[in-house]
Design an enzyme around this catalytic site. Structure first.
Site, mmCIF file in Angstrom:
data_model
loop_
_atom_site.group_PDB
_atom_site.id
_atom_site.type_symbol
_atom_site.label_atom_id
_atom_site.label_comp_id
_atom_site.label_asym_id
_atom_site.label_seq_id
_atom_site.Cartn_x
_atom_site.Cartn_y
_atom_site.Cartn_z
ATOM 1 N N SER A 142 -1.850 5.444 -1.105
ATOM 2 C CA SER A 142 -1.170 4.713 -0.044
ATOM 3 C C SER A 142 -0.245 5.655 0.708
ATOM 4 O O SER A 142 0.313 6.598 0.122
ATOM 5 C CB SER A 142 -0.351 3.555 -0.628
ATOM 6 O OG SER A 142 0.471 2.973 0.356
ATOM 7 N N TYR A 155 6.376 0.927 -6.629
ATOM 8 C CA TYR A 155 5.069 1.106 -6.001
ATOM 9 C C TYR A 155 4.949 2.495 -5.377
ATOM 10 O O TYR A 155 3.934 3.190 -5.561
ATOM 11 C CB TYR A 155 4.866 0.029 -4.932
ATOM 12 C CG TYR A 155 3.525 0.095 -4.241
ATOM 13 C CD1 TYR A 155 2.366 -0.298 -4.897
ATOM 14 C CD2 TYR A 155 3.417 0.540 -2.920
ATOM 15 C CE1 TYR A 155 1.132 -0.247 -4.266
ATOM 16 C CE2 TYR A 155 2.187 0.595 -2.280
ATOM 17 C CZ TYR A 155 1.054 0.204 -2.959
ATOM 18 O OH TYR A 155 -0.169 0.265 -2.325
#
Length: 258
Positions: A142, A155
């Site tokens: 990501s 995250y």
């Protein structure tokens, strides 16, 4: 048993979102797809769609965070088909939280899913890939792994670790005939994220899956999108810490998803 000529492709997180979209596209391309996730009913829905479209797939219910479950999944795939051509490690996720609301257990769970959910399958499949002297490993990271973001400590840390891990593997495995593709998408709109507030430069699922599918088939080493967000993220990586902190706070306050 899959047809001998079909590439054998194992995809984690295949019950919904990017994983399901990739599975359908690669099945149309001619791959025999092993659909891996925890949710049997959703896996069956994806498999049914693939079958109706003339593709070939099978289901493996598995919690990717459990090493033994990953080994069983890979072992069963090898028993049935004798090889793995593509290992697409897409399972991931994690919510946003203020630091005072995070616990070590919650952070560990996010790392288990996003990092060790990948590590478990690579550990299980790598001996066979090395013996084959060919194959492809794909991991979905990501843009959140580029630099720290507000309320994304767990995250972002997990994706940053994953991306560094995969880049090291890419360097080490290339001489052994194994290609590694690292993907770093920005915000992608899926059924699971539609109820959330709008995110900056969010990309529709079909568009994101098309980009990823082309990159996988071309065995690209790295793919990140959408390009305006990627460009901004690269620029932000170069900024001094103080300036970066001020800008990211301002952007976060002005974001419709804040």
């Amino acid at each position: 048993m899959a047809e001998t000529g079909r590439p054998i492709t194992l995809i984690t997180g295949a019950s919904s979102g990017i994983g399901a979209a990739l599975a359908k596209r690669l099945a149309r391309h001619g791959d025999h797809v092993i659909l891996v996730a925890r949710r049997l009913r959703l896996l069956q829905d994806v498999a049914d769609e693939i079958t109706k479209a003339g593709g070939s797939s099978e289901i493996s219910v598995c919690d990717v965070t459990i090493g033994e479950a990953a080994r069983t999944c890979v072992t069963e795939t090898l028993r049935k088909h004798g090889r793995i051509d593509r290992l697409i490690l897409n399972a991931g996720g994690g919510g946003r939280a203020l630091p005072e609301n995070l616990t070590s257990e919650e952070i560990r769970a996010v790392l288990e899913l996003n990092l060790f959910g990948v590590v478990n399958f690579i550990e299980a499949a790598l001996p066979t890939l090395l013996q084959q002297s060919r194959g492809q490993i794909v991991a979905v990271g990501s843009i959140a792994g580029y630099r720290g973001l507000p309320r994304a400590a767990s995250y972002g840390a997990a994706k940053a670790a994953l991306m560094n891990y995969m880049e090291s593997l890419r360097i080490d495995l290339a001489p052994k005939g194994i290609s590694v593709t690292l993907a770093a998408p920005g915000f992608v709109v899926t059924k699971d994220t539609k109820k959330q507030r709008a995110k900056p430069m969010a990309m529709q699922l079909d568009r994101a899956a098309d980009i990823l599918t082309r990159s996988i088939l071309k065995k690209k080493r790295y793919v990140a999108f959408p390009w305006p967000l990627v460009w901004l993220a690269h620029v932000m990586r170069l900024l001094p810490a103080g300036l970066y902190d001020r800008l990211i706070r301002r952007l976060d306050r002005n974001s419709p998803g804040s």
